[in-house]
Design a protein around this motif. Structure first.
Motif, PDB file in Angstrom:
ATOM      1  N   UNK A  13     121.198 142.092  81.943  1.00 45.17           N
ATOM      2  CA  UNK A  13     120.052 141.635  81.185  1.00 45.17           C
ATOM      3  C   UNK A  13     119.530 142.638  80.351  1.00 45.17           C
ATOM      4  N   UNK A  14     119.596 144.001  80.655  1.00 44.41           N
ATOM      5  CA  UNK A  14     119.184 145.142  79.860  1.00 44.41           C
ATOM      6  C   UNK A  14     120.292 145.133  78.414  1.00 44.41           C
ATOM      7  N   UNK A  15     121.337 145.101  78.717  1.00 47.21           N
ATOM      8  CA  UNK A  15     122.468 145.216  77.746  1.00 47.21           C
ATOM      9  C   UNK A  15     122.374 143.892  76.701  1.00 47.21           C
ATOM     10  N   UNK A  16     121.955 142.888  77.363  1.00 50.65           N
ATOM     11  CA  UNK A  16     121.851 141.637  76.351  1.00 50.65           C
ATOM     12  C   UNK A  16     120.522 141.767  75.500  1.00 50.65           C
ATOM     13  N   UNK A  17     119.734 142.285  76.090  1.00 49.33           N
ATOM     14  CA  UNK A  17     118.311 142.562  75.296  1.00 49.33           C
ATOM     15  C   UNK A  17     118.620 143.528  74.421  1.00 49.33           C
ATOM     16  N   UNK A  18     119.177 144.782  74.713  1.00 52.81           N
ATOM     17  CA  UNK A  18     119.869 145.759  73.822  1.00 52.81           C
ATOM     18  C   UNK A  18     120.456 145.294  72.477  1.00 52.81           C
ATOM     19  N   UNK A  19     121.440 144.473  72.916  1.00 51.11           N
ATOM     20  CA  UNK A  19     122.356 144.011  71.941  1.00 51.11           C
ATOM     21  C   UNK A  19     121.548 142.998  70.965  1.00 51.11           C
ATOM     22  N   UNK A  20     120.661 142.191  71.480  1.00 48.25           N
ATOM     23  CA  UNK A  20     119.867 140.989  70.489  1.00 48.25           C
ATOM     24  C   UNK A  20     118.768 141.851  69.634  1.00 48.25           C
ATOM     25  N   UNK A  21     118.405 142.976  70.065  1.00 46.09           N
ATOM     26  CA  UNK A  21     117.198 143.530  69.574  1.00 46.09           C
ATOM     27  C   UNK A  21     117.853 144.658  68.407  1.00 46.09           C
ATOM     28  N   UNK A  22     118.967 145.278  68.531  1.00 41.14           N
ATOM     29  CA  UNK A  22     119.338 146.453  67.957  1.00 41.14           C
ATOM     30  C   UNK A  22     119.825 145.796  66.275  1.00 41.14           C
ATOM     31  N   UNK A  23     119.576 146.951  65.541  1.00 48.40           N
ATOM     32  CA  UNK A  23     119.879 146.701  64.167  1.00 48.40           C
ATOM     33  C   UNK A  23     121.296 146.777  63.868  1.00 48.40           C
ATOM     34  N   UNK A  24     121.881 145.698  63.284  1.00 49.09           N
ATOM     35  CA  UNK A  24     123.424 146.073  63.199  1.00 49.09           C
ATOM     36  C   UNK A  24     124.030 145.373  64.563  1.00 49.09           C
ATOM     37  N   UNK A  25     123.350 144.828  65.453  1.00 50.09           N
ATOM     38  CA  UNK A  25     124.058 143.908  66.632  1.00 50.09           C
ATOM     39  C   UNK A  25     124.762 142.742  66.296  1.00 50.09           C
ATOM     40  N   UNK A  26     125.253 142.324  67.304  1.00 51.46           N
ATOM     41  CA  UNK A  26     126.144 141.056  67.229  1.00 51.46           C
ATOM     42  C   UNK A  26     125.346 139.842  66.937  1.00 51.46           C
ATOM     43  N   UNK A  27     125.912 138.746  66.199  1.00 53.38           N
ATOM     44  CA  UNK A  27     125.132 137.754  66.107  1.00 53.38           C
ATOM     45  C   UNK A  27     124.872 136.835  67.463  1.00 53.38           C
ATOM     46  N   UNK A  28     125.943 136.795  68.361  1.00 54.48           N
ATOM     47  CA  UNK A  28     125.559 136.176  69.471  1.00 54.48           C
ATOM     48  C   UNK A  28     126.124 136.917  70.713  1.00 54.48           C
ATOM     49  N   UNK A  29     124.957 137.763  71.048  1.00 54.77           N
ATOM     50  CA  UNK A  29     125.169 138.823  72.325  1.00 54.77           C
ATOM     51  C   UNK A  29     125.747 138.337  73.403  1.00 54.77           C
ATOM     52  N   UNK A  30     125.543 137.065  73.902  1.00 50.83           N
ATOM     53  CA  UNK A  30     126.318 136.495  75.106  1.00 50.83           C
ATOM     54  C   UNK A  30     127.837 136.306  74.827  1.00 50.83           C
TER      55      UNK A  30
END
Length: 172
Positions: A13-30
């Motif tokens: 859950x924490x990693x998914x949130x970090x990936x979803x909210x980070x600048x330059x993150x993936x388009x589809x974190x899951x």
């Protein structure tokens, strides 16, 4: 120096949130992380005073920051944190081969740079893959391989022409 062998479960859950909210993150974190993912410490072998670290995502940003999972402790006392960290600026230049290797760790990481850390398991897997490729190539070139040139079934075999029969297109 050998790579650290510490492994931890990625807090999903924490990693998914970090990936979803980070600048330059993936388009589809899951699609990047699974609920049961684990990460191996990438640093050189170190004592328990240093945090373990595993790279999670290379951000597409101009300031060269990536997402890392850092952890310390064991069992019920394990503590995780996710952090955007700048890349280490260290480089290894080899004059003889004119190659430049950058450190793959974060800035101010403990211990040696990534180009000085060896991963025995990764080296073993790479050696196995290379030996399998050599074996498969050798099998393809070996006499008796079906349909290989110079074999009983391939072109040039008794009763088989060197080139396949092609209709003569110039014939009337």
């Amino acid at each position: 120096m050998l790579q650290c062998t510490a492994v931890t479960h990625v807090p999903y859950a924490e990693a998914l949130l970090a990936l979803a909210t980070m600048e330059g993150g993936p388009e589809h974190p899951p699609e990047v992380i699974e609920p049961e993912d684990f990460v191996l410490c990438e640093l050189g072998d170190h004592d328990e005073s240093a945090e373990h670290a595993g790279h999670l995502w290379a951000a597409d940003t101009p300031d060269d920051q990536d997402l890392w999972l850092l952890w310390s402790g064991t069992g019920a006392h394990r503590v995780h944190r996710l952090d955007m960290l700048r890349l280490c600026p260290a480089v290894l230049s080899e004059l003889a081969t004119r190659t430049v290797t950058t450190c793959a760790f974060f800035d101010h990481h403990p211990g040696p740079h990534s180009f000085s850390v060896t991963d025995p398991l990764g080296d073993l897997i790479a050696a196995h893959v290379h030996s399998e490729v050599r074996r498969l190539v050798a099998e393809d070139d070996a006499p008796g391989t079906p349909d290989a040139p110079g074999t009983l079934n391939g072109p040039g075999a008794p009763g088989r022409p060197e080139t396949p029969d092609v209709p003569d297109t110039d014939a009337p």
